[in-house]
Motif scaffolding. Structure first.
Motif, PDB file in Angstrom:
ATOM      1  N   GLY A   3       0.816  -1.209   0.000  1.00  0.00           N
ATOM      2  CA  GLY A   3       0.000   0.000   0.000  1.00  0.00           C
ATOM      3  C   GLY A   3       0.846   1.254   0.000  1.00  0.00           C
ATOM      4  O   GLY A   3       0.528   2.238  -0.677  1.00  0.00           O
ATOM      5  N   GLU A   4       1.933   1.239   0.761  1.00  0.00           N
ATOM      6  CA  GLU A   4       2.817   2.396   0.806  1.00  0.00           C
ATOM      7  C   GLU A   4       3.538   2.586  -0.523  1.00  0.00           C
ATOM      8  O   GLU A   4       3.730   3.716  -0.972  1.00  0.00           O
ATOM      9  CB  GLU A   4       3.802   2.262   1.958  1.00  0.00           C
ATOM     10  CG  GLU A   4       3.129   2.403   3.310  1.00  0.00           C
ATOM     11  CD  GLU A   4       4.096   2.297   4.473  1.00  0.00           C
ATOM     12  OE1 GLU A   4       5.311   2.462   4.273  1.00  0.00           O
ATOM     13  OE2 GLU A   4       3.619   2.051   5.586  1.00  0.00           O
ATOM     14  N   LEU A   9       3.856   5.504  -5.671  1.00  0.00           N
ATOM     15  CA  LEU A   9       3.730   5.518  -7.131  1.00  0.00           C
ATOM     16  C   LEU A   9       2.614   6.453  -7.597  1.00  0.00           C
ATOM     17  O   LEU A   9       2.777   7.164  -8.592  1.00  0.00           O
ATOM     18  CB  LEU A   9       3.495   4.099  -7.660  1.00  0.00           C
ATOM     19  CG  LEU A   9       4.672   3.136  -7.534  1.00  0.00           C
ATOM     20  CD1 LEU A   9       4.261   1.731  -7.947  1.00  0.00           C
ATOM     21  CD2 LEU A   9       5.856   3.625  -8.365  1.00  0.00           C
ATOM     22  N   LEU A  10       1.493   6.453  -6.885  1.00  0.00           N
ATOM     23  CA  LEU A  10       0.398   7.367  -7.228  1.00  0.00           C
ATOM     24  C   LEU A  10       0.825   8.821  -7.063  1.00  0.00           C
ATOM     25  O   LEU A  10       0.498   9.670  -7.888  1.00  0.00           O
ATOM     26  CB  LEU A  10      -0.826   7.082  -6.365  1.00  0.00           C
ATOM     27  CG  LEU A  10      -1.669   5.885  -6.740  1.00  0.00           C
ATOM     28  CD1 LEU A  10      -2.693   5.594  -5.651  1.00  0.00           C
ATOM     29  CD2 LEU A  10      -2.363   6.109  -8.072  1.00  0.00           C
ATOM     30  N   THR A  11       1.554   9.099  -5.991  1.00  0.00           N
ATOM     31  CA  THR A  11       2.038  10.454  -5.756  1.00  0.00           C
ATOM     32  C   THR A  11       2.982  10.884  -6.868  1.00  0.00           C
ATOM     33  O   THR A  11       2.861  11.984  -7.418  1.00  0.00           O
ATOM     34  CB  THR A  11       2.755  10.542  -4.398  1.00  0.00           C
ATOM     35  OG1 THR A  11       1.847  10.136  -3.375  1.00  0.00           O
ATOM     36  CG2 THR A  11       3.256  11.943  -4.116  1.00  0.00           C
ATOM     37  N   GLY A 115      -7.364  11.489   7.685  1.00  0.00           N
ATOM     38  CA  GLY A 115      -6.077  11.280   8.337  1.00  0.00           C
ATOM     39  C   GLY A 115      -6.224  10.666   9.715  1.00  0.00           C
ATOM     40  O   GLY A 115      -5.336   9.964  10.196  1.00  0.00           O
ATOM     41  N   SER A 116      -7.351  10.910  10.358  1.00  0.00           N
ATOM     42  CA  SER A 116      -7.609  10.319  11.673  1.00  0.00           C
ATOM     43  C   SER A 116      -7.661   8.802  11.574  1.00  0.00           C
ATOM     44  O   SER A 116      -7.118   8.094  12.416  1.00  0.00           O
ATOM     45  CB  SER A 116      -8.936  10.834  12.234  1.00  0.00           C
ATOM     46  OG  SER A 116      -8.950  12.234  12.271  1.00  0.00           O
ATOM     47  N   TYR A 117      -8.323   8.303  10.546  1.00  0.00           N
ATOM     48  CA  TYR A 117      -8.424   6.859  10.377  1.00  0.00           C
ATOM     49  C   TYR A 117      -7.051   6.245  10.128  1.00  0.00           C
ATOM     50  O   TYR A 117      -6.731   5.191  10.664  1.00  0.00           O
ATOM     51  CB  TYR A 117      -9.377   6.513   9.227  1.00  0.00           C
ATOM     52  CG  TYR A 117     -10.806   6.719   9.604  1.00  0.00           C
ATOM     53  CD1 TYR A 117     -11.476   5.784  10.384  1.00  0.00           C
ATOM     54  CD2 TYR A 117     -11.483   7.865   9.222  1.00  0.00           C
ATOM     55  CE1 TYR A 117     -12.786   5.972  10.756  1.00  0.00           C
ATOM     56  CE2 TYR A 117     -12.798   8.057   9.598  1.00  0.00           C
ATOM     57  CZ  TYR A 117     -13.440   7.114  10.354  1.00  0.00           C
ATOM     58  OH  TYR A 117     -14.739   7.301  10.730  1.00  0.00           O
ATOM     59  N   TYR A 118      -6.252   6.915   9.320  1.00  0.00           N
ATOM     60  CA  TYR A 118      -4.907   6.418   9.047  1.00  0.00           C
ATOM     61  C   TYR A 118      -4.130   6.232  10.355  1.00  0.00           C
ATOM     62  O   TYR A 118      -3.539   5.180  10.600  1.00  0.00           O
ATOM     63  CB  TYR A 118      -4.175   7.384   8.109  1.00  0.00           C
ATOM     64  CG  TYR A 118      -2.707   7.064   7.953  1.00  0.00           C
ATOM     65  CD1 TYR A 118      -2.307   6.001   7.151  1.00  0.00           C
ATOM     66  CD2 TYR A 118      -1.741   7.803   8.609  1.00  0.00           C
ATOM     67  CE1 TYR A 118      -0.959   5.686   7.006  1.00  0.00           C
ATOM     68  CE2 TYR A 118      -0.397   7.496   8.477  1.00  0.00           C
ATOM     69  CZ  TYR A 118      -0.015   6.440   7.680  1.00  0.00           C
ATOM     70  OH  TYR A 118       1.304   6.122   7.546  1.00  0.00           O
ATOM     71  N   LEU A 119      -4.150   7.253  11.198  1.00  0.00           N
ATOM     72  CA  LEU A 119      -3.393   7.180  12.448  1.00  0.00           C
ATOM     73  C   LEU A 119      -3.945   6.132  13.400  1.00  0.00           C
ATOM     74  O   LEU A 119      -3.188   5.428  14.065  1.00  0.00           O
ATOM     75  CB  LEU A 119      -3.369   8.549  13.119  1.00  0.00           C
ATOM     76  CG  LEU A 119      -2.566   9.599  12.359  1.00  0.00           C
ATOM     77  CD1 LEU A 119      -2.777  10.975  12.972  1.00  0.00           C
ATOM     78  CD2 LEU A 119      -1.097   9.249  12.342  1.00  0.00           C
ATOM     79  N   ALA A 132      -4.765   1.238   2.936  1.00  0.00           N
ATOM     80  CA  ALA A 132      -5.962   1.456   2.119  1.00  0.00           C
ATOM     81  C   ALA A 132      -6.425   2.906   2.207  1.00  0.00           C
ATOM     82  O   ALA A 132      -6.818   3.505   1.195  1.00  0.00           O
ATOM     83  CB  ALA A 132      -7.082   0.513   2.554  1.00  0.00           C
ATOM     84  N   VAL A 133      -6.358   3.497   3.401  1.00  0.00           N
ATOM     85  CA  VAL A 133      -6.737   4.899   3.560  1.00  0.00           C
ATOM     86  C   VAL A 133      -5.795   5.792   2.760  1.00  0.00           C
ATOM     87  O   VAL A 133      -6.225   6.725   2.079  1.00  0.00           O
ATOM     88  CB  VAL A 133      -6.759   5.312   5.053  1.00  0.00           C
ATOM     89  CG1 VAL A 133      -6.873   6.815   5.212  1.00  0.00           C
ATOM     90  CG2 VAL A 133      -7.896   4.614   5.768  1.00  0.00           C
ATOM     91  N   LEU A 134      -4.491   5.507   2.830  1.00  0.00           N
ATOM     92  CA  LEU A 134      -3.518   6.302   2.066  1.00  0.00           C
ATOM     93  C   LEU A 134      -3.773   6.212   0.569  1.00  0.00           C
ATOM     94  O   LEU A 134      -3.789   7.225  -0.127  1.00  0.00           O
ATOM     95  CB  LEU A 134      -2.097   5.804   2.351  1.00  0.00           C
ATOM     96  CG  LEU A 134      -1.362   6.370   3.536  1.00  0.00           C
ATOM     97  CD1 LEU A 134       0.034   5.774   3.625  1.00  0.00           C
ATOM     98  CD2 LEU A 134      -1.287   7.871   3.472  1.00  0.00           C
ATOM     99  N   VAL A 135      -3.974   5.003   0.076  1.00  0.00           N
ATOM    100  CA  VAL A 135      -4.190   4.810  -1.361  1.00  0.00           C
ATOM    101  C   VAL A 135      -5.494   5.474  -1.790  1.00  0.00           C
ATOM    102  O   VAL A 135      -5.546   6.149  -2.818  1.00  0.00           O
ATOM    103  CB  VAL A 135      -4.171   3.305  -1.723  1.00  0.00           C
ATOM    104  CG1 VAL A 135      -4.638   3.078  -3.146  1.00  0.00           C
ATOM    105  CG2 VAL A 135      -2.763   2.751  -1.524  1.00  0.00           C
ATOM    106  N   PHE A 136      -6.553   5.317  -1.005  1.00  0.00           N
ATOM    107  CA  PHE A 136      -7.822   5.954  -1.332  1.00  0.00           C
ATOM    108  C   PHE A 136      -7.681   7.467  -1.365  1.00  0.00           C
ATOM    109  O   PHE A 136      -8.141   8.132  -2.289  1.00  0.00           O
ATOM    110  CB  PHE A 136      -8.915   5.557  -0.330  1.00  0.00           C
ATOM    111  CG  PHE A 136     -10.189   6.317  -0.520  1.00  0.00           C
ATOM    112  CD1 PHE A 136     -11.065   5.989  -1.544  1.00  0.00           C
ATOM    113  CD2 PHE A 136     -10.507   7.381   0.314  1.00  0.00           C
ATOM    114  CE1 PHE A 136     -12.230   6.699  -1.729  1.00  0.00           C
ATOM    115  CE2 PHE A 136     -11.677   8.105   0.132  1.00  0.00           C
ATOM    116  CZ  PHE A 136     -12.542   7.760  -0.889  1.00  0.00           C
ATOM    117  N   SER A 137      -7.028   8.020  -0.351  1.00  0.00           N
ATOM    118  CA  SER A 137      -6.853   9.467  -0.260  1.00  0.00           C
ATOM    119  C   SER A 137      -6.057  10.008  -1.440  1.00  0.00           C
ATOM    120  O   SER A 137      -6.431  10.998  -2.065  1.00  0.00           O
ATOM    121  CB  SER A 137      -6.150   9.802   1.052  1.00  0.00           C
ATOM    122  OG  SER A 137      -5.887  11.162   1.153  1.00  0.00           O
TER     123      SER A 137
END
Length: 158
Positions: A3-4, A9-11, A115-119, A132-137
């Motif tokens: 995911g990271e 790659l998306l960034t 970002g709250s969910y990520y943490l 998943a939160v990072l990729v979705f965001s």
């Protein structure tokens, strides 16, 4: 880990696509507007996520109580700061194009609670959900910028 890597790659791909599409001058305006929005994004938290993450890492039973509070705090701050950026855009932007870009990007502050969910997921060692939160965001951000550019809005209509 995957995911990271996907987020990275998306960034990277997003930055290249946006820079190539907008060109140097408009990419500079886009970058300026994004920096203002990201600066405001830091004000939606003010360290609360760090405290909640620490508390949940110590006692996981707190997650059900603290996550809704943190989400509400960040949502309220995100909406308020979005309005501030929208209203202050004429004074924040150095030119009409930057003002337009700021107005299109300000609503992104409403997404701050994600970002709250990520943490929380990181603190409870649910790294699959954190990824998943990072990729979705990142995907939502990239899609929004591409859509705005295709619709000839404040980003490519600069």
């Amino acid at each position: 880990m995957a995911g990271e890597v996907l987020n990275l790659l998306l960034t990277m791909a997003g930055g290249i696509i946006i820079a190539r599409y907008l060109g140097a001058e408009r990419f500079g305006i886009y970058s300026y507007a994004m920096s203002v929005v990201w600066l405001a994004m830091t004000l939606t938290d003010l360290g609360a996520s760090t405290l909640v993450t620490r508390d949940i890492a110590r006692d996981r039973s707190l997650a059900g109580r603290q996550l809704p509070s943190l989400f509400g705090l960040r949502l309220t701050a995100g909406v308020a700061l979005s309005l501030v950026v929208l209203l202050a855009a004429p004074w924040l932007g150095p030119n009409a194009q930057a003002v337009s870009a700021l107005r299109w990007m300000a609503p992104a502050l409403i997404l701050a609670p994600l970002g709250s969910y990520y943490l929380i997921f990181r603190s409870t060692e649910r790294l699959d959900l954190a990824a998943a939160v990072l990729v979705f965001s990142r995907s939502a951000q990239l899609l929004a910028v591409i859509l705005a550019a295709l619709l000839k809005t404040g980003i490519n209509g600069m």
